[in-house]
Scaffold this motif. Structure first.
Motif, PDB file in Angstrom:
ATOM      1  N   LYS A   5      30.550  58.695  30.779  1.00 23.57           N
ATOM      2  CA  LYS A   5      29.772  57.461  30.793  1.00 23.57           C
ATOM      3  C   LYS A   5      29.578  56.941  29.373  1.00 23.57           C
ATOM      4  O   LYS A   5      29.193  57.671  28.476  1.00 23.57           O
ATOM      5  N   MET A   6      29.866  55.654  29.175  1.00 28.02           N
ATOM      6  CA  MET A   6      29.603  54.974  27.923  1.00 28.02           C
ATOM      7  C   MET A   6      28.472  53.989  28.188  1.00 28.02           C
ATOM      8  O   MET A   6      28.499  53.254  29.184  1.00 28.02           O
ATOM      9  N   ILE A   7      27.474  53.986  27.324  1.00 31.99           N
ATOM     10  CA  ILE A   7      26.294  53.146  27.508  1.00 31.99           C
ATOM     11  C   ILE A   7      26.238  52.124  26.377  1.00 31.99           C
ATOM     12  O   ILE A   7      26.332  52.490  25.204  1.00 31.99           O
ATOM     13  N   ARG A   8      26.059  50.885  26.738  1.00 31.52           N
ATOM     14  CA  ARG A   8      25.974  49.816  25.743  1.00 31.52           C
ATOM     15  C   ARG A   8      24.693  49.046  25.987  1.00 31.52           C
ATOM     16  O   ARG A   8      24.415  48.613  27.104  1.00 31.52           O
ATOM     17  N   PHE A   9      23.884  48.890  24.937  1.00 33.92           N
ATOM     18  CA  PHE A   9      22.657  48.114  25.004  1.00 33.92           C
ATOM     19  C   PHE A   9      22.898  46.771  24.314  1.00 33.92           C
ATOM     20  O   PHE A   9      22.801  46.660  23.097  1.00 33.92           O
ATOM     21  N   HIS A  10      23.272  45.781  25.106  1.00 33.14           N
ATOM     22  CA  HIS A  10      23.510  44.443  24.581  1.00 33.14           C
ATOM     23  C   HIS A  10      23.497  43.482  25.757  1.00 33.14           C
ATOM     24  O   HIS A  10      24.038  43.797  26.826  1.00 33.14           O
ATOM     25  N   HIS A  11      22.907  42.330  25.575  1.00 33.43           N
ATOM     26  CA  HIS A  11      22.795  41.386  26.692  1.00 33.43           C
ATOM     27  C   HIS A  11      24.151  40.881  27.181  1.00 33.43           C
ATOM     28  O   HIS A  11      24.256  40.398  28.301  1.00 33.43           O
ATOM     29  N   ASN A  12      25.221  40.997  26.375  1.00 29.61           N
ATOM     30  CA  ASN A  12      26.562  40.603  26.808  1.00 29.61           C
ATOM     31  C   ASN A  12      27.443  41.793  27.160  1.00 29.61           C
ATOM     32  O   ASN A  12      28.658  41.655  27.257  1.00 29.61           O
ATOM     33  N   ARG A  57      41.499  41.812  13.498  1.00 34.26           N
ATOM     34  CA  ARG A  57      41.354  42.008  14.950  1.00 34.26           C
ATOM     35  C   ARG A  57      41.663  43.437  15.383  1.00 34.26           C
ATOM     36  O   ARG A  57      41.216  43.884  16.433  1.00 34.26           O
ATOM     37  N   ASP A  58      42.453  44.174  14.597  1.00 38.48           N
ATOM     38  CA  ASP A  58      42.762  45.563  14.949  1.00 38.48           C
ATOM     39  C   ASP A  58      41.504  46.425  14.991  1.00 38.48           C
ATOM     40  O   ASP A  58      41.500  47.473  15.637  1.00 38.48           O
ATOM     41  N   TRP A  59      40.467  46.011  14.294  1.00 39.37           N
ATOM     42  CA  TRP A  59      39.242  46.804  14.229  1.00 39.37           C
ATOM     43  C   TRP A  59      38.120  46.242  15.089  1.00 39.37           C
ATOM     44  O   TRP A  59      37.014  46.744  15.055  1.00 39.37           O
ATOM     45  N   PHE A  60      38.393  45.213  15.875  1.00 39.02           N
ATOM     46  CA  PHE A  60      37.372  44.688  16.762  1.00 39.02           C
ATOM     47  C   PHE A  60      37.029  45.761  17.798  1.00 39.02           C
ATOM     48  O   PHE A  60      37.891  46.489  18.269  1.00 39.02           O
ATOM     49  N   GLY A  61      35.762  45.845  18.124  1.00 37.36           N
ATOM     50  CA  GLY A  61      35.297  46.822  19.094  1.00 37.36           C
ATOM     51  C   GLY A  61      33.800  46.690  19.258  1.00 37.36           C
ATOM     52  O   GLY A  61      33.220  45.638  18.971  1.00 37.36           O
ATOM     53  N   CYS A  62      33.147  47.759  19.703  1.00 38.68           N
ATOM     54  CA  CYS A  62      31.693  47.718  19.853  1.00 38.68           C
ATOM     55  C   CYS A  62      31.098  49.118  19.726  1.00 38.68           C
ATOM     56  O   CYS A  62      31.758  50.122  19.969  1.00 38.68           O
ATOM     57  N   PHE A  63      29.852  49.143  19.314  1.00 39.42           N
ATOM     58  CA  PHE A  63      29.103  50.382  19.187  1.00 39.42           C
ATOM     59  C   PHE A  63      28.410  50.656  20.515  1.00 39.42           C
ATOM     60  O   PHE A  63      27.885  49.749  21.153  1.00 39.42           O
ATOM     61  N   CYS A  64      28.442  51.907  20.940  1.00 46.18           N
ATOM     62  CA  CYS A  64      27.810  52.299  22.197  1.00 46.18           C
ATOM     63  C   CYS A  64      27.437  53.775  22.119  1.00 46.18           C
ATOM     64  O   CYS A  64      27.487  54.368  21.042  1.00 46.18           O
ATOM     65  N   TYR A  65      27.051  54.349  23.230  1.00 44.53           N
ATOM     66  CA  TYR A  65      26.598  55.739  23.265  1.00 44.53           C
ATOM     67  C   TYR A  65      27.372  56.510  24.324  1.00 44.53           C
ATOM     68  O   TYR A  65      27.686  55.987  25.389  1.00 44.53           O
ATOM     69  N   LEU A  66      27.637  57.767  24.015  1.00 45.52           N
ATOM     70  CA  LEU A  66      28.377  58.646  24.908  1.00 45.52           C
ATOM     71  C   LEU A  66      27.410  59.429  25.791  1.00 45.52           C
ATOM     72  O   LEU A  66      26.591  60.202  25.287  1.00 45.52           O
ATOM     73  N   GLU A  67      27.481  59.185  27.083  1.00 39.00           N
ATOM     74  CA  GLU A  67      26.736  59.913  28.120  1.00 39.00           C
ATOM     75  C   GLU A  67      25.229  59.674  28.133  1.00 39.00           C
ATOM     76  O   GLU A  67      24.639  59.562  29.167  1.00 39.00           O
ATOM     77  N   GLU A  68      24.581  59.658  26.965  1.00 33.65           N
ATOM     78  CA  GLU A  68      23.123  59.537  26.965  1.00 33.65           C
ATOM     79  C   GLU A  68      22.630  58.926  25.668  1.00 33.65           C
ATOM     80  O   GLU A  68      23.302  58.951  24.652  1.00 33.65           O
TER      81      GLU A  68
END
Length: 182
Positions: A5-12, A57-68
């Motif tokens: 599970k990847m968790i992302r806290f962002h309205h989009n 663009r090769d480095w575009f991505g997002c920060f998120c959390y792994l599992e918890e």
């Protein structure tokens, strides 16, 4: 195939952008994969440091959390599932001691190093790690500490990885549980 599970806290949700726009300081990526969770204080060459440009663009991505993630309890939360055999970018901090970095020293490949000991690494650095090792690092951290700082589970997914995420619909909470356990 197993998923995490990847968790992302962002309205989009898992929207991708330049990593330099998302942080107070520009992150530095170390082009190395951590294979030994207990091997800290390693040296790398300066040629292994990647400083992404905002328009790259090769480095575009997002920060998120792994599992918890225990740091954030409210706000827009989006869940996606990533194959467990993936390699992700994680903070260059180990579970050992006070969070010692895996790599804390860089050398120029053409210049002889005359300094003694000391760290010279930029503090906000990221390294590659298998999802399995990242989960193990979290487990090892939790064995010795009751609190779970966000850096332990924080990761950076590239846009290509985000495109490969599996997203459960709002009616599929059972799928979320099943995918994270199988």
């Amino acid at each position: 195939m197993q998923f995490v599970k990847m968790i992302r806290f962002h309205h989009n949700g898992f929207i991708c952008g330049s990593p330099t726009k998302k942080m107070e300081k520009n992150p530095v990526f170390i082009n190395r994969v951590v294979h030994n969770l207990f091997h800290t204080g390693q040296t790398i060459y300066t040629t292994e440091l990647i400083f992404p440009k905002e328009a790259d663009r090769d480095w575009f991505g997002c920060f998120c959390y792994l599992e918890e993630n225990t740091m954030q309890t409210s706000g827009a939360r989006t869940i996606g599932f990533l194959p467990r055999e993936s390699t992700i970018w994680v903070r260059n901090i180990s579970h050992v001691g006070e969070g010692l970095p895996y790599y804390n020293r860089s050398l120029h490949p053409l210049v002889e190093d005359d300094s003694v000991g000391g760290e010279n690494m930029i503090t906000d650095t990221w390294v590659k790690m298998s999802v399995e090792d990242a989960l193990e690092r979290t487990r090892l951290w939790k064995e010795k500490s009751v609190d779970l700082p966000d850096w332990v589970t924080e990761c950076y997914l590239t846009e290509l990885q985000v495109k490969r995420l599996i997203y459960p619909s709002s009616n599929e909470k059972v799928m979320e549980f099943w995918l994270s356990k199988n």
